[in-house]
Write a protein that holds these residues in place. Structure first.
Motif, PDB file in Angstrom:
ATOM      1  N   VAL A   1       1.174  -1.209   0.035  1.00  0.00           N
ATOM      2  CA  VAL A   1       0.085  -0.043   0.036  1.00  0.00           C
ATOM      3  C   VAL A   1       0.818   1.358   0.006  1.00  0.00           C
ATOM      4  O   VAL A   1       1.756   1.430   0.781  1.00  0.00           O
ATOM      5  CB  VAL A   1      -0.875   0.099   1.285  1.00  0.00           C
ATOM      6  CG1 VAL A   1      -1.700   1.267   1.115  1.00  0.00           C
ATOM      7  CG2 VAL A   1      -1.863  -1.235   1.261  1.00  0.00           C
ATOM      8  N   LEU A   2       0.632   2.387  -0.827  1.00  0.00           N
ATOM      9  CA  LEU A   2       1.190   3.345  -0.933  1.00  0.00           C
ATOM     10  C   LEU A   2       0.256   4.542  -0.771  1.00  0.00           C
ATOM     11  O   LEU A   2      -0.756   4.566  -1.604  1.00  0.00           O
ATOM     12  CB  LEU A   2       1.926   3.549  -2.269  1.00  0.00           C
ATOM     13  CG  LEU A   2       2.553   4.814  -2.530  1.00  0.00           C
ATOM     14  CD1 LEU A   2       3.473   5.301  -1.671  1.00  0.00           C
ATOM     15  CD2 LEU A   2       2.887   5.195  -3.932  1.00  0.00           C
ATOM     16  N   VAL A   3       0.408   5.278   0.493  1.00  0.00           N
ATOM     17  CA  VAL A   3      -0.795   6.409   0.582  1.00  0.00           C
ATOM     18  C   VAL A   3      -0.276   7.826  -0.320  1.00  0.00           C
ATOM     19  O   VAL A   3       0.921   8.162  -0.029  1.00  0.00           O
ATOM     20  CB  VAL A   3      -0.866   6.706   2.116  1.00  0.00           C
ATOM     21  CG1 VAL A   3      -1.807   7.867   2.193  1.00  0.00           C
ATOM     22  CG2 VAL A   3      -1.227   5.429   2.962  1.00  0.00           C
TER      23      VAL A   3
ATOM     24  N   PRO B   1      -2.134  17.301  -2.270  1.00  0.00           N
ATOM     25  CA  PRO B   1      -1.669  17.753  -3.437  1.00  0.00           C
ATOM     26  C   PRO B   1      -0.188  17.428  -3.686  1.00  0.00           C
ATOM     27  O   PRO B   1       0.666  18.087  -3.071  1.00  0.00           O
ATOM     28  CB  PRO B   1      -1.801  19.284  -3.448  1.00  0.00           C
ATOM     29  CG  PRO B   1      -2.387  19.856  -2.187  1.00  0.00           C
ATOM     30  CD  PRO B   1      -2.558  18.360  -1.217  1.00  0.00           C
ATOM     31  N   ALA B   2       0.103  16.587  -4.435  1.00  0.00           N
ATOM     32  CA  ALA B   2       1.419  16.225  -4.608  1.00  0.00           C
ATOM     33  C   ALA B   2       2.094  16.713  -5.716  1.00  0.00           C
ATOM     34  O   ALA B   2       1.372  17.287  -6.863  1.00  0.00           O
ATOM     35  CB  ALA B   2       1.335  14.589  -5.357  1.00  0.00           C
ATOM     36  N   SER B   3       3.099  17.434  -5.550  1.00  0.00           N
ATOM     37  CA  SER B   3       3.842  18.441  -6.667  1.00  0.00           C
ATOM     38  C   SER B   3       4.693  17.425  -7.566  1.00  0.00           C
ATOM     39  O   SER B   3       5.155  16.371  -7.307  1.00  0.00           O
ATOM     40  CB  SER B   3       4.652  19.391  -5.935  1.00  0.00           C
ATOM     41  OG  SER B   3       5.842  18.523  -5.209  1.00  0.00           O
TER      42      SER B   3
ATOM     43  N   LEU C   1      -5.414  12.398  -2.032  1.00  0.00           N
ATOM     44  CA  LEU C   1      -5.114  13.019  -3.139  1.00  0.00           C
ATOM     45  C   LEU C   1      -5.877  14.407  -3.315  1.00  0.00           C
ATOM     46  O   LEU C   1      -6.829  14.689  -3.396  1.00  0.00           O
ATOM     47  CB  LEU C   1      -5.267  12.173  -4.541  1.00  0.00           C
ATOM     48  CG  LEU C   1      -4.324  12.617  -5.505  1.00  0.00           C
ATOM     49  CD1 LEU C   1      -2.885  12.431  -5.222  1.00  0.00           C
ATOM     50  CD2 LEU C   1      -4.815  11.684  -6.721  1.00  0.00           C
ATOM     51  N   GLY C   2      -4.675  15.381  -3.367  1.00  0.00           N
ATOM     52  CA  GLY C   2      -5.146  16.875  -3.625  1.00  0.00           C
ATOM     53  C   GLY C   2      -6.268  17.101  -4.676  1.00  0.00           C
ATOM     54  O   GLY C   2      -7.034  16.349  -5.021  1.00  0.00           O
ATOM     55  N   PRO C   3      -6.192  18.353  -5.218  1.00  0.00           N
ATOM     56  CA  PRO C   3      -7.297  18.918  -6.114  1.00  0.00           C
ATOM     57  C   PRO C   3      -7.459  17.873  -7.247  1.00  0.00           C
ATOM     58  O   PRO C   3      -6.300  17.450  -7.917  1.00  0.00           O
ATOM     59  CB  PRO C   3      -6.755  20.142  -6.703  1.00  0.00           C
ATOM     60  CG  PRO C   3      -5.590  20.403  -5.965  1.00  0.00           C
ATOM     61  CD  PRO C   3      -5.120  19.672  -4.857  1.00  0.00           C
ATOM     62  N   LEU C   4      -8.479  17.298  -7.725  1.00  0.00           N
ATOM     63  CA  LEU C   4      -8.581  16.528  -8.569  1.00  0.00           C
ATOM     64  C   LEU C   4      -8.378  17.235 -10.126  1.00  0.00           C
ATOM     65  O   LEU C   4      -9.486  17.840 -10.455  1.00  0.00           O
ATOM     66  CB  LEU C   4     -10.083  15.749  -8.604  1.00  0.00           C
ATOM     67  CG  LEU C   4     -10.192  14.933  -7.255  1.00  0.00           C
ATOM     68  CD1 LEU C   4     -11.461  14.227  -7.243  1.00  0.00           C
ATOM     69  CD2 LEU C   4      -9.110  13.897  -7.081  1.00  0.00           C
ATOM     70  N   GLY C   5      -7.558  16.930 -10.786  1.00  0.00           N
ATOM     71  CA  GLY C   5      -7.346  17.734 -12.191  1.00  0.00           C
ATOM     72  C   GLY C   5      -6.203  16.840 -12.785  1.00  0.00           C
ATOM     73  O   GLY C   5      -5.857  15.947 -12.551  1.00  0.00           O
TER      74      GLY C   5
ATOM     75  N   ARG D   1      -7.432   2.668  -4.084  1.00  0.00           N
ATOM     76  CA  ARG D   1      -8.045   2.417  -2.766  1.00  0.00           C
ATOM     77  C   ARG D   1      -8.727   4.029  -2.651  1.00  0.00           C
ATOM     78  O   ARG D   1      -8.335   5.023  -2.636  1.00  0.00           O
ATOM     79  CB  ARG D   1      -7.314   2.058  -1.907  1.00  0.00           C
ATOM     80  CG  ARG D   1      -8.024   1.981  -0.384  1.00  0.00           C
ATOM     81  CD  ARG D   1      -7.031   1.712   0.694  1.00  0.00           C
ATOM     82  NE  ARG D   1      -6.896   0.194   0.563  1.00  0.00           N
ATOM     83  CZ  ARG D   1      -5.897  -0.261   1.252  1.00  0.00           C
ATOM     84  NH1 ARG D   1      -5.219   0.412   2.166  1.00  0.00           N
ATOM     85  NH2 ARG D   1      -5.739  -1.686   1.113  1.00  0.00           N
ATOM     86  N   ASP D   2      -9.839   3.961  -2.262  1.00  0.00           N
ATOM     87  CA  ASP D   2     -10.786   5.081  -1.862  1.00  0.00           C
ATOM     88  C   ASP D   2     -10.703   6.220  -2.863  1.00  0.00           C
ATOM     89  O   ASP D   2     -10.593   7.399  -2.761  1.00  0.00           O
ATOM     90  CB  ASP D   2      -9.997   5.713  -0.522  1.00  0.00           C
ATOM     91  CG  ASP D   2     -11.033   6.645   0.374  1.00  0.00           C
ATOM     92  OD1 ASP D   2     -12.453   6.360   0.143  1.00  0.00           O
ATOM     93  OD2 ASP D   2     -10.614   7.429   1.163  1.00  0.00           O
TER      94      ASP D   2
END
Length: 128
Positions: A19-21, A25-27, A57-61, A85-86
């Motif tokens: 599992v990787l969380v 917002p991933a830069s 996960l940050g803003p969905l774009g 997941r989720d």
């Protein structure tokens, strides 16, 4: 020379997926580290699947789509794959829109109805 097989069911060594969380917002600067983590998880666990928890996960774009696409490519090159997941329904819709298909945890398979099962016919429906 042959040996007799043991009675009963064969032993299966089930591998729990890694599992990787994914962070908020991933830069783009974090992408190499996350790709390294996917490769490491696949190699060290022996699992063929890395479960990515995308609930935070940050803003969905398109940045999120790009991140997931690159992680999937990294996993495929390492002989594995990514499972989400989720995942928010909006994220799944966005991934479908751009043509990326990911397996999701808890996702029901779409199957044909069992043989011998017919749809109910309402009275008054015209015959086809």
């Amino acid at each position: 020379m042959s040996s007799a097989t043991a009675p009963g069911l064969p032993h299966v060594d089930a591998v729990t997926p890694a599992v990787l969380v994914l962070p908020g917002p991933a830069s783009p600067r974090e992408l190499p580290r996350l790709c390294d983590e996917v490769r490491t998880l696949l190699r060290t666990t022996g699992a063929g699947v890395v479960v990515c928890d995308v609930g935070g996960l940050g803003p969905l774009g398109l940045a999120a789509v790009d991140l997931l696409a690159r992680l999937e490519l990294t996993a495929r090159r390492a002989g594995g794959r990514i499972r989400l997941r989720d995942a928010d329904p909006a994220l799944r819709a966005l991934l479908d829109l751009v043509g990326l298909r990911f397996e999701s945890e808890g996702q029901l398979e779409q199957r044909e109805p069992p043989r011998g099962v017919e749809e109910a016919v309402e009275t008054g429906d015209p015959a086809v």
